[in-house]
Design a protein around this motif. Structure first.
Motif, PDB file in Angstrom:
ATOM      1  N   SER A  98      21.870 -32.906 -12.305  1.00 53.35           N
ATOM      2  CA  SER A  98      22.527 -31.598 -12.288  1.00 53.35           C
ATOM      3  C   SER A  98      24.020 -31.746 -12.034  1.00 53.35           C
ATOM      4  N   PHE A  99      24.370 -32.607 -11.091  1.00 56.11           N
ATOM      5  CA  PHE A  99      25.783 -32.805 -10.779  1.00 56.11           C
ATOM      6  C   PHE A  99      26.531 -33.384 -11.975  1.00 56.11           C
ATOM      7  N   LEU A 100      25.997 -34.435 -12.569  1.00 53.66           N
ATOM      8  CA  LEU A 100      26.693 -35.106 -13.664  1.00 53.66           C
ATOM      9  C   LEU A 100      26.837 -34.203 -14.895  1.00 53.66           C
ATOM     10  N   SER A 101      25.796 -33.454 -15.212  1.00 53.42           N
ATOM     11  CA  SER A 101      25.911 -32.547 -16.358  1.00 53.42           C
ATOM     12  C   SER A 101      26.891 -31.422 -16.039  1.00 53.42           C
ATOM     13  N   GLY A 102      26.913 -31.004 -14.784  1.00 47.45           N
ATOM     14  CA  GLY A 102      27.859 -29.973 -14.370  1.00 47.45           C
ATOM     15  C   GLY A 102      29.301 -30.434 -14.501  1.00 47.45           C
ATOM     16  N   GLN A 103      29.538 -31.697 -14.168  1.00 49.35           N
ATOM     17  CA  GLN A 103      30.889 -32.238 -14.303  1.00 49.35           C
ATOM     18  C   GLN A 103      31.316 -32.282 -15.761  1.00 49.35           C
ATOM     19  N   ALA A 104      30.404 -32.664 -16.634  1.00 47.82           N
ATOM     20  CA  ALA A 104      30.717 -32.720 -18.062  1.00 47.82           C
ATOM     21  C   ALA A 104      31.075 -31.342 -18.590  1.00 47.82           C
ATOM     22  N   HIS A 105      30.284 -30.342 -18.213  1.00 46.01           N
ATOM     23  CA  HIS A 105      30.565 -28.974 -18.654  1.00 46.01           C
ATOM     24  C   HIS A 105      31.872 -28.465 -18.066  1.00 46.01           C
ATOM     25  N   SER A 106      32.140 -28.827 -16.825  1.00 48.40           N
ATOM     26  CA  SER A 106      33.377 -28.400 -16.176  1.00 48.40           C
ATOM     27  C   SER A 106      34.594 -28.938 -16.913  1.00 48.40           C
ATOM     28  N   LEU A 107      34.549 -30.220 -17.272  1.00 43.00           N
ATOM     29  CA  LEU A 107      35.653 -30.833 -18.013  1.00 43.00           C
ATOM     30  C   LEU A 107      35.875 -30.138 -19.350  1.00 43.00           C
ATOM     31  N   GLN A 108      34.789 -29.935 -20.079  1.00 46.27           N
ATOM     32  CA  GLN A 108      34.888 -29.335 -21.411  1.00 46.27           C
ATOM     33  C   GLN A 108      35.350 -27.881 -21.343  1.00 46.27           C
ATOM     34  N   ASP A 109      34.798 -27.131 -20.403  1.00 43.33           N
ATOM     35  CA  ASP A 109      35.166 -25.719 -20.283  1.00 43.33           C
ATOM     36  C   ASP A 109      36.634 -25.561 -19.908  1.00 43.33           C
ATOM     37  N   GLN A 110      37.095 -26.371 -18.940  1.00 42.57           N
ATOM     38  CA  GLN A 110      38.488 -26.268 -18.518  1.00 42.57           C
ATOM     39  C   GLN A 110      39.427 -26.708 -19.631  1.00 42.57           C
ATOM     40  N   ALA A 111      39.027 -27.738 -20.376  1.00 44.38           N
ATOM     41  CA  ALA A 111      39.854 -28.209 -21.492  1.00 44.38           C
ATOM     42  C   ALA A 111      40.015 -27.112 -22.538  1.00 44.38           C
ATOM     43  N   ALA A 112      38.934 -26.378 -22.803  1.00 44.24           N
ATOM     44  CA  ALA A 112      38.990 -25.297 -23.792  1.00 44.24           C
ATOM     45  C   ALA A 112      39.909 -24.171 -23.321  1.00 44.24           C
ATOM     46  N   ILE A 113      39.824 -23.837 -22.031  1.00 48.18           N
ATOM     47  CA  ILE A 113      40.683 -22.791 -21.467  1.00 48.18           C
ATOM     48  C   ILE A 113      42.149 -23.218 -21.532  1.00 48.18           C
ATOM     49  N   ASP A 114      42.412 -24.465 -21.137  1.00 47.85           N
ATOM     50  CA  ASP A 114      43.778 -24.976 -21.141  1.00 47.85           C
ATOM     51  C   ASP A 114      44.348 -25.034 -22.558  1.00 47.85           C
ATOM     52  N   GLU A 115      43.520 -25.463 -23.509  1.00 44.23           N
ATOM     53  CA  GLU A 115      44.001 -25.571 -24.884  1.00 44.23           C
ATOM     54  C   GLU A 115      44.367 -24.204 -25.445  1.00 44.23           C
ATOM     55  N   ALA A 116      43.555 -23.206 -25.138  1.00 36.57           N
ATOM     56  CA  ALA A 116      43.842 -21.856 -25.618  1.00 36.57           C
ATOM     57  C   ALA A 116      45.188 -21.372 -25.068  1.00 36.57           C
ATOM     58  N   ARG A 117      45.443 -21.633 -23.789  1.00 38.69           N
ATOM     59  CA  ARG A 117      46.717 -21.229 -23.185  1.00 38.69           C
ATOM     60  C   ARG A 117      47.880 -22.011 -23.779  1.00 38.69           C
ATOM     61  N   ALA A 118      47.653 -23.304 -24.027  1.00 38.80           N
ATOM     62  CA  ALA A 118      48.706 -24.153 -24.589  1.00 38.80           C
ATOM     63  C   ALA A 118      49.083 -23.677 -25.989  1.00 38.80           C
ATOM     64  N   VAL A 119      48.087 -23.409 -26.814  1.00 36.73           N
ATOM     65  CA  VAL A 119      48.334 -22.932 -28.171  1.00 36.73           C
ATOM     66  C   VAL A 119      49.102 -21.618 -28.134  1.00 36.73           C
ATOM     67  N   ARG A 120      48.664 -20.707 -27.263  1.00 40.03           N
ATOM     68  CA  ARG A 120      49.323 -19.398 -27.166  1.00 40.03           C
ATOM     69  C   ARG A 120      50.784 -19.555 -26.743  1.00 40.03           C
ATOM     70  N   ALA A 121      51.033 -20.409 -25.744  1.00 41.58           N
ATOM     71  CA  ALA A 121      52.393 -20.591 -25.244  1.00 41.58           C
ATOM     72  C   ALA A 121      53.316 -21.139 -26.324  1.00 41.58           C
ATOM     73  N   ILE A 122      52.848 -22.130 -27.075  1.00 45.01           N
ATOM     74  CA  ILE A 122      53.691 -22.751 -28.098  1.00 45.01           C
ATOM     75  C   ILE A 122      53.895 -21.816 -29.286  1.00 45.01           C
ATOM     76  N   LEU A 123      52.842 -21.115 -29.682  1.00 42.72           N
ATOM     77  CA  LEU A 123      52.984 -20.182 -30.806  1.00 42.72           C
ATOM     78  C   LEU A 123      53.922 -19.035 -30.464  1.00 42.72           C
ATOM     79  N   GLN A 124      53.812 -18.522 -29.253  1.00 40.05           N
ATOM     80  CA  GLN A 124      54.694 -17.418 -28.846  1.00 40.05           C
ATOM     81  C   GLN A 124      56.141 -17.878 -28.761  1.00 40.05           C
ATOM     82  N   ALA A 125      56.349 -19.098 -28.242  1.00 40.51           N
ATOM     83  CA  ALA A 125      57.715 -19.627 -28.145  1.00 40.51           C
ATOM     84  C   ALA A 125      58.302 -19.848 -29.530  1.00 40.51           C
ATOM     85  N   GLY A 126      57.483 -20.373 -30.441  1.00 39.26           N
ATOM     86  CA  GLY A 126      57.957 -20.605 -31.797  1.00 39.26           C
ATOM     87  C   GLY A 126      58.300 -19.314 -32.513  1.00 39.26           C
TER      88      GLY A 126
END
Length: 337
Positions: A98-126
């Motif tokens: 449970s712990f190990l699968s939770g860590q994997a999901h945590s990494l992937q979920d946070q990466a998706a959230i961060d990527e969405a914010r990164a894309v938005r920030a760069i597109l808005q700046a451009g």
């Protein structure tokens, strides 16, 4: 296991975890198709841009996190005094998987959230600067280095806050406004080798060339990515190692069938780098099934624990550990009194 032993073990595994994270990001960027990203930017489709940059499963990093977990458990178990009880870790126990699968999901979920914010920030700046979709795409995924032949200087893999910092730094340097350009020079993780270039433009009252800004901001983004990798490696490795230690105690106590329990005491490094809330928690002792409670009200079963919702501000780069003590439970009959 004492504090120095645990900290050395964690620190010894961090560099490999950092490399694994950076490797995953490099693979994502190298697989990106500039033309497709440019087309998605032209369409104004943030979701499509993000979909063209799949971060992946962090397989390499997850294997290292699993190794940290097992090392923490096995190393801790060796020092636990519990005569007659097996100290072998049951890797198939529900809590482990449970712990190990939770860590994997945590990494992937946070990466998706961060990527969405990164894309938005760069597109808005451009869009705000009126630059071409091609330049915005390059700001996003980075430019190919003549020295390495690989892309660098993009925001893929950065946290949302870091990506926004990169976008803001670019805006400051392109502004031609002395006050705004000076703000860039206050950024802690900037590459100071470019300071003379920026200072010269400020003195002369001129705007920096776009190519120079791309170099300066690209190096800033690379430094933030290195910081991001360091933070992720330390936080996830430390949590896995500490969870493994805690699991070793829980499994051995469970095998005692009610004859044993344990207490745990929070130990900080007691230096100038320790958070105020963790310095205040130093020495706090709780029962096996109780969480530590920091000055800010965060609850953690052990340092770096995320299972009870402790925010990253209470977990990232934490170097504290828990020290455990076995406690016999008095029985009405038996030899464990």
């Amino acid at each position: 296991m004492n504090a120095s032993e645990a900290i050395l073990a964690i620190q010894g595994m961090e560099p490999a975890a950092q490399r694994a994270y950076l490797s995953q990001i490099a693979d994502t960027v190298s697989a990106a198709t500039l033309v497709e990203i440019e087309r998605a930017i032209d369409d104004g489709d943030e979701n499509k841009v993000a979909a063209l940059l799949p971060i992946g499963l962090f397989a390499g990093l997850m294997e290292l996190i699993r190794t940290a977990y097992l090392k923490g458990a096995k190393t801790e178990a060796k020092g636990i005094k519990a005569p007659g009880l097996s100290k072998d870790l049951d890797v198939h126990a529900p809590d482990v998987s449970s712990f190990l699968s939770g860590q994997a999901h945590s990494l992937q979920d946070q990466a998706a959230i961060d990527e969405a914010r990164a894309v938005r920030a760069i597109l808005q700046a451009g869009q705000a600067s009126g630059q071409s979709s091609r330049k915005t795409a390059l700001d996003l995924i980075g430019r190919i280095s003549k020295q390495t032949g690989k892309r660098s200087g993009g925001v893929v893999g950065l946290s949302g806050n870091f990506a926004e910092s990169v976008a803001n730094a670019r805006t400051q340097l392109l502004s031609g406004n002395a006050t705004e350009m000076k703000k860039y020079l206050l950024r802690v993780r900037r590459d100071r080798r470019f300071d003379a270039t920026v200072e010269s433009a400020i003195r002369e009252g001129r705007t920096l060339k776009a190519d120079d800004v791309s170099k300066i901001v690209g190096r800033y983004a690379d430094r933030l990515l290195a910081t991001q990798a360091e933070m992720i490696a330390q936080t996830y490795v430390a949590e896995a190692f500490n969870e493994g230690r805690d699991q070793a105690w829980r499994q051995i106590v469970e095998r005692s069938k009610g004859r044993l329990t344990f207490t745990k005491t929070w130990r900080s490094r007691r230096d100038e780098k320790v958070r105020d809330s963790h310095a205040a928690t130093d020495g706090q002792t709780v029962q096996a099934d109780q969480p530590f409670i920091t000055q800010r009200g965060a609850m953690l079963m052990f340092p770096c624990d995320s299972s009870l919702g402790a925010p990253l501000t209470e977990r990232a780069r934490c170097r504290c550990i828990a020290e455990y003590s076995m406690v016999p439970i008095r029985q009405q009959e038996g030899s464990w009194a």
